[in-house]
Design a protein around this motif. Sequence first.
Motif, PDB file in Angstrom:
ATOM      1  N   ALA A  16     -31.081 -58.528  49.071  1.00 24.59           N
ATOM      2  CA  ALA A  16     -32.292 -59.013  48.522  1.00 24.59           C
ATOM      3  C   ALA A  16     -33.496 -59.601  49.228  1.00 24.59           C
ATOM      4  CB  ALA A  16     -32.070 -60.157  47.384  1.00 24.59           C
ATOM      5  N   LEU A  17     -33.221 -59.474  50.683  1.00 27.89           N
ATOM      6  CA  LEU A  17     -34.172 -59.990  51.904  1.00 27.89           C
ATOM      7  C   LEU A  17     -35.362 -59.172  51.937  1.00 27.89           C
ATOM      8  CD1 LEU A  17     -31.625 -60.745  54.653  1.00 27.89           C
ATOM      9  CD2 LEU A  17     -32.736 -62.549  53.197  1.00 27.89           C
ATOM     10  N   PRO A  18     -36.509 -60.088  52.145  1.00 27.12           N
ATOM     11  CA  PRO A  18     -37.692 -59.318  52.531  1.00 27.12           C
ATOM     12  C   PRO A  18     -37.732 -58.390  53.611  1.00 27.12           C
ATOM     13  CG  PRO A  18     -37.917 -61.610  52.987  1.00 27.12           C
ATOM     14  CD  PRO A  18     -36.638 -61.384  52.557  1.00 27.12           C
ATOM     15  N   ALA A  19     -38.603 -57.673  54.116  1.00 28.95           N
ATOM     16  CA  ALA A  19     -38.531 -56.802  55.102  1.00 28.95           C
ATOM     17  C   ALA A  19     -38.506 -57.373  56.424  1.00 28.95           C
ATOM     18  CB  ALA A  19     -40.158 -56.098  54.926  1.00 28.95           C
ATOM     19  N   VAL A  20     -38.934 -58.677  56.421  1.00 26.26           N
ATOM     20  CA  VAL A  20     -38.777 -59.385  57.692  1.00 26.26           C
ATOM     21  C   VAL A  20     -38.225 -60.636  57.652  1.00 26.26           C
ATOM     22  CG1 VAL A  20     -40.009 -60.259  59.951  1.00 26.26           C
ATOM     23  CG2 VAL A  20     -40.500 -57.837  58.901  1.00 26.26           C
ATOM     24  N   VAL A  21     -37.282 -61.193  58.229  1.00 23.88           N
ATOM     25  CA  VAL A  21     -36.825 -62.628  58.084  1.00 23.88           C
ATOM     26  C   VAL A  21     -36.855 -63.390  59.289  1.00 23.88           C
ATOM     27  CG1 VAL A  21     -35.462 -61.946  56.326  1.00 23.88           C
ATOM     28  CG2 VAL A  21     -34.530 -61.664  58.674  1.00 23.88           C
ATOM     29  N   ASP A  22     -36.848 -64.697  59.382  1.00 21.69           N
ATOM     30  CA  ASP A  22     -36.624 -65.460  60.509  1.00 21.69           C
ATOM     31  C   ASP A  22     -35.275 -65.351  61.234  1.00 21.69           C
ATOM     32  OD1 ASP A  22     -34.844 -68.094  59.801  1.00 21.69           O
ATOM     33  OD2 ASP A  22     -36.063 -67.377  58.202  1.00 21.69           O
ATOM     34  N   LEU A  23     -35.313 -65.641  62.488  1.00 24.64           N
ATOM     35  CA  LEU A  23     -34.105 -65.541  63.400  1.00 24.64           C
ATOM     36  C   LEU A  23     -32.792 -66.223  62.723  1.00 24.64           C
ATOM     37  CD1 LEU A  23     -33.046 -64.362  65.985  1.00 24.64           C
ATOM     38  CD2 LEU A  23     -33.284 -66.506  67.020  1.00 24.64           C
ATOM     39  N   MET A  24     -32.880 -67.390  62.124  1.00 22.75           N
ATOM     40  CA  MET A  24     -31.876 -68.212  61.382  1.00 22.75           C
ATOM     41  C   MET A  24     -31.420 -67.450  60.253  1.00 22.75           C
ATOM     42  SD  MET A  24     -31.229 -69.934  63.806  1.00 22.75           S
ATOM     43  CE  MET A  24     -29.670 -70.455  62.883  1.00 22.75           C
ATOM     44  N   THR A  25     -32.340 -66.759  59.341  1.00 26.01           N
ATOM     45  CA  THR A  25     -31.754 -66.066  58.228  1.00 26.01           C
ATOM     46  C   THR A  25     -30.815 -64.926  58.822  1.00 26.01           C
ATOM     47  OG1 THR A  25     -33.580 -66.818  56.919  1.00 26.01           O
ATOM     48  CG2 THR A  25     -32.391 -64.686  56.293  1.00 26.01           C
ATOM     49  N   ALA A  26     -31.170 -64.244  59.784  1.00 30.30           N
ATOM     50  CA  ALA A  26     -30.573 -63.062  60.253  1.00 30.30           C
ATOM     51  C   ALA A  26     -29.283 -63.560  60.901  1.00 30.30           C
ATOM     52  CB  ALA A  26     -31.402 -62.411  61.192  1.00 30.30           C
ATOM     53  N   ALA A  27     -29.274 -64.811  61.527  1.00 31.87           N
ATOM     54  CA  ALA A  27     -27.851 -65.251  62.241  1.00 31.87           C
ATOM     55  C   ALA A  27     -27.223 -65.732  61.088  1.00 31.87           C
ATOM     56  CB  ALA A  27     -28.451 -66.335  63.224  1.00 31.87           C
ATOM     57  N   ARG A  28     -27.453 -66.267  60.052  1.00 33.93           N
ATOM     58  CA  ARG A  28     -26.608 -66.625  58.827  1.00 33.93           C
ATOM     59  C   ARG A  28     -26.062 -65.223  58.483  1.00 33.93           C
ATOM     60  NH1 ARG A  28     -28.796 -68.489  53.378  1.00 33.93           N
ATOM     61  NH2 ARG A  28     -26.925 -68.762  52.380  1.00 33.93           N
ATOM     62  N   ALA A  29     -26.767 -64.332  58.232  1.00 33.92           N
ATOM     63  CA  ALA A  29     -26.257 -63.163  57.360  1.00 33.92           C
ATOM     64  C   ALA A  29     -25.200 -62.549  58.698  1.00 33.92           C
ATOM     65  CB  ALA A  29     -27.197 -61.993  57.394  1.00 33.92           C
ATOM     66  N   LEU A  30     -25.351 -62.824  59.995  1.00 35.21           N
ATOM     67  CA  LEU A  30     -24.394 -62.156  60.912  1.00 35.21           C
ATOM     68  C   LEU A  30     -23.116 -63.182  61.264  1.00 35.21           C
ATOM     69  CD1 LEU A  30     -26.882 -60.416  63.247  1.00 35.21           C
ATOM     70  CD2 LEU A  30     -25.342 -59.641  61.866  1.00 35.21           C
ATOM     71  N   ARG A  31     -23.304 -64.555  60.725  1.00 29.58           N
ATOM     72  CA  ARG A  31     -22.530 -65.497  61.016  1.00 29.58           C
ATOM     73  C   ARG A  31     -22.335 -66.087  62.355  1.00 29.58           C
ATOM     74  NH1 ARG A  31     -17.436 -64.668  56.997  1.00 29.58           N
ATOM     75  NH2 ARG A  31     -18.651 -64.337  55.176  1.00 29.58           N
ATOM     76  N   ILE A  32     -23.521 -66.132  63.048  1.00 31.67           N
ATOM     77  CA  ILE A  32     -23.880 -66.465  64.347  1.00 31.67           C
ATOM     78  C   ILE A  32     -24.558 -67.871  64.139  1.00 31.67           C
ATOM     79  CG2 ILE A  32     -25.052 -66.079  66.421  1.00 31.67           C
ATOM     80  CD1 ILE A  32     -25.261 -63.266  65.839  1.00 31.67           C
ATOM     81  N   GLY A  33     -24.176 -68.824  64.989  1.00 36.24           N
ATOM     82  CA  GLY A  33     -24.680 -70.281  65.116  1.00 36.24           C
ATOM     83  C   GLY A  33     -26.022 -70.151  65.698  1.00 36.24           C
ATOM     84  N   ARG A  34     -26.706 -71.333  65.467  1.00 38.44           N
ATOM     85  CA  ARG A  34     -28.291 -71.247  66.031  1.00 38.44           C
ATOM     86  C   ARG A  34     -28.359 -71.355  67.362  1.00 38.44           C
ATOM     87  NH1 ARG A  34     -31.883 -75.246  67.547  1.00 38.44           N
ATOM     88  NH2 ARG A  34     -33.658 -75.274  66.620  1.00 38.44           N
ATOM     89  N   THR A  35     -27.593 -72.047  68.204  1.00 35.55           N
ATOM     90  CA  THR A  35     -27.709 -72.024  69.530  1.00 35.55           C
ATOM     91  C   THR A  35     -27.458 -70.627  70.096  1.00 35.55           C
ATOM     92  OG1 THR A  35     -26.978 -74.358  69.483  1.00 35.55           O
ATOM     93  CG2 THR A  35     -26.965 -72.979  71.598  1.00 35.55           C
ATOM     94  N   SER A  36     -26.459 -69.854  69.550  1.00 31.00           N
ATOM     95  CA  SER A  36     -25.949 -68.579  70.206  1.00 31.00           C
ATOM     96  C   SER A  36     -27.131 -67.586  69.759  1.00 31.00           C
ATOM     97  CB  SER A  36     -24.559 -68.216  69.531  1.00 31.00           C
ATOM     98  OG  SER A  36     -23.549 -69.058  70.144  1.00 31.00           O
ATOM     99  N   ALA A  37     -27.574 -67.746  68.523  1.00 28.80           N
ATOM    100  CA  ALA A  37     -28.602 -66.737  67.992  1.00 28.80           C
ATOM    101  C   ALA A  37     -30.006 -66.957  68.986  1.00 28.80           C
ATOM    102  CB  ALA A  37     -29.064 -67.271  66.560  1.00 28.80           C
ATOM    103  N   TYR A  38     -30.478 -68.105  69.359  1.00 27.34           N
ATOM    104  CA  TYR A  38     -31.316 -68.202  70.203  1.00 27.34           C
ATOM    105  C   TYR A  38     -31.302 -67.791  71.247  1.00 27.34           C
ATOM    106  CZ  TYR A  38     -34.296 -70.487  66.710  1.00 27.34           C
ATOM    107  OH  TYR A  38     -35.228 -70.662  65.437  1.00 27.34           O
TER     108      TYR A  38
END
Length: 75
Positions: A16-38
Amino acid sequence: MTAQEPVPMTAAEVAALPAVVDLMTAARALRIGRTSAYALARNGDFPCPVLRAGTGWRVPTAGLLRVLGLEPPTT
């Protein structure tokens, strides 16, 4: 004090996500933490394509869906 882990997303939430999401939303979907994602985004190693937008990062949902093994919706 311990860092709070992000709540994982369900397949229905990802679909249900829109065409483009912020990095933290993508990280959450991939189960990646904030620091690692950035760190991954900065180094060009994020698992799916990321776009630099001013001072932030944006992730096209189609690439995120491919990494997760889900088909992007067709129009």
